[in-house]
Enzyme design. Structure first.
Site, PDB file in Angstrom:
ATOM      1  CG  HIS A 267      -2.054   0.874   1.272  1.00  0.00           C
ATOM      2  ND1 HIS A 267      -2.457   1.636   0.205  1.00  0.00           N
ATOM      3  CD2 HIS A 267      -2.886   1.217   2.309  1.00  0.00           C
ATOM      4  CE1 HIS A 267      -3.479   2.404   0.581  1.00  0.00           C
ATOM      5  NE2 HIS A 267      -3.753   2.170   1.848  1.00  0.00           N
ATOM      6  CG  HIS A 308      -4.145   0.558  -8.232  1.00  0.00           C
ATOM      7  ND1 HIS A 308      -5.498   0.500  -8.056  1.00  0.00           N
ATOM      8  CD2 HIS A 308      -3.663   1.377  -7.267  1.00  0.00           C
ATOM      9  CE1 HIS A 308      -5.830   1.262  -7.037  1.00  0.00           C
ATOM     10  NE2 HIS A 308      -4.742   1.802  -6.534  1.00  0.00           N
ATOM     11  CG  ASP A 365       3.046   4.952  -3.752  1.00  0.00           C
ATOM     12  OD1 ASP A 365       2.953   6.143  -3.447  1.00  0.00           O
ATOM     13  OD2 ASP A 365       2.452   4.041  -3.163  1.00  0.00           O
TER      14      ASP A 365
END
Ligand code: ACO
Length: 429
Positions: A267, A308, A365
């Protein structure tokens, strides 16, 4: 129009059950299965909740197939380009963009709640100097209920609003203090004359020995990153906040639980893991070897910042951050070999059958760490940066849940253990 439904026929009992489609404003049709156990005696099995909607929410909409993200209906691209983090915070919390007067009041409230109780700073001194900032953040935020318990009644809407504002306001102060603690620097107090992101940079990097001027380019890009991280519907940390919130726990405890969930590398911890991975890869020459490792099922290595659960086309946040990364490095006059490496990695992975077949794209990210690095933020602080932005989403979702009649979150299981057996005395085992 007739109500849309799916009729389930149970050959076992011969019964039929209508599963109505839950009305939503957009998105995939979702079946209401709440009558399934009562009527037919079945539970549903959905490990990782890949096909389960756990709540109704008005806050954030994602279409993973099309790569769409909207906060309260507004496309993320427009908010990233035209709004500010605090304005987005207001939007997520209250559902509408603020008028000028509303915004002034909100900004003032947040600004005046940025200081933390002095004893909270003392509490922080108890951590070892090399404690991870996320460990400090979850511990200190969890302890806020002990410092701000005056009238903490979660059934009172005014108290809930105050707690939400306190969390948004104090999170940067606590995160910066965690960094300063690791450096052995004295506390820095929030400066009311600065904006949200400028104030954070000032609390991070100012030292008593000399004046510190906030770089406006750095403050702007930080504000952008906070906007992009502000909410993402029912992700792991937000679902954690809601689950804890469903028990009636206080908002500081709920948020501390969210921080703990965010920390994991699958995460929010991925931003730290991406930079560590890029450093480990080292040069463009080594990219093919690491791509090979990422595809090897016997190797635990994964391409961090890739893939994802929801986005199967592209992550719109990654597109914005990728561009910002180039712009910021140029504006700050910095070069980073890791950016070239990241681009090469992306290029090769996006052409590779393994990644194409599984619809694996860079996520939010993948590039954010390169920006944080350019701002002088250490790798260990990356996930704390994410937590600052996401606090707005956590408290908005917690407020929404608190305003809605909610049952305690309580999933079931498929039991696979031993069936009934008799206890055997120890001397006979
Ligand atoms: N590298 C290599 N293979 C991958 C990756 C990756 N980063 N991500 C997924 N896969 C593969 C899986 O091995 C699986 O392959 P299989 O079908 O042959 O078994 C397939 O793609 C599907 O992956 P799942 O793990 O089932 O996907 P899930 O939706 O459960 O996980 C997750 C999504 C956790 C994001 C995953 O892609 C991952 O671990 N990525 C790296 C960590 C990361 O970047 N996390 C940040 C996510 S964004 C956020 O939270 C802010």
């Amino acid at each position: 129009m007739a109500e849309r439904k799916l009729t389930l026929n149970d050959p076992e009992s011969g019964k039929n059950l209508d599963l109505p489609v839950v009305a939503g404003s957009e998105g995939d049709p979702t079946l209401d299965i709440s009558g399934l156990h009562k009527e037919l005696g079945y539970f549903t099995f959905d490990p990782g909740y890949g096909t389960t909607a756990s709540c109704k929410s008005d806050i954030t909409f994602i279409d993973g197939g099309k790569g769409i993200l909207r906060y309260r209906g507004y496309p993320i691209e427009q908010l990233a380009e035209q709004s500010s983090f605090l304005e987005v915070a207001y939007l997520l919390l209250y559902g509408e963009l603020p008028s000028a007067a509303e915004f002034t009041g909100f900004e003032r409230d947040i600004t005046y709640h940025t200081m933390v109780h002095e004893k909270l700073n003392t509490f922080m001194q108890g951590f070892h100097y090399n404690a991870h900032p996320m460990a400090i953040l979850s511990g200190v935020v969890g302890s806020m209920a002990a410092f701000y318990h005056d009238k903490l009644d979660v059934n009172d809407p005014e108290q809930r609003d105050l707690a939400a504002k306190r969390l948004i306001a104090k999170m940067p102060t606590i995160a910066a203090a965690a960094y300063r603690h690791s450096q052995g620097w004295p506390s820095a107090y929030p400066k009311n004359s600065l904006g949200y992101s400028e104030r954070f940079l000032h609390m991070m990097f100012s030292v008593p020995a000399e004046p510190y001027e906030v770089n406006p380019v750095a403050a702007r890009v930080l504000d952008l990153l906070f906007i992009l991280h502000a909410d993402h519907e029912q992700n792991a940390s937000t679902s954690t906040v809601r689950l804890v919130g469903s028990t009636g726990a206080n908002p500081y405890a709920c948020t501390a639980a969210g921080i703990a969930a965010l920390w994991g590398p699958a995460h929010g911890g991925a931003n730290e893991a991406v930079l560590n991975m890029l450093n480990q890869i080292g040069t463009v020459r080594n990219v093919p070897e690491f791509i090979k490792r990422a595809k090897d099922k016997d190797d635990p290595f994964r391409l961090m910042g890739f893939g994802h659960r929801v986005y199967k086309n592209h992550d719109p946040r990654a597109t914005i951050i990728r561009k910002a990364c180039h712009d910021v490095l140029q504006e700050l006059g910095k070069q980073d070999e890791l950016l070239d490496l990241a681009m090469k990695l992306e290029e090769i992975a996006l052409e590779d059958e393994y990644f194409v077949d599984r619809k694996l794209y860079p996520n939010v990210d993948f590039y954010s760490g390169i920006i944080y690095k350019a701002l002088g933020i250490p790798t260990s602080m990356f996930t704390a940066m994410f937590a600052i932005g996401r606090t707005v989403g956590w408290v908005s979702q917690w407020l929404e849940q608190s305003n809605t009649p909610t049952r305690i979150g309580r999933p079931r299981q498929v039991y696979t253990g031993a069936t009934e057996r008799d206890y055997v005395a120890i001397e006979k085992r």
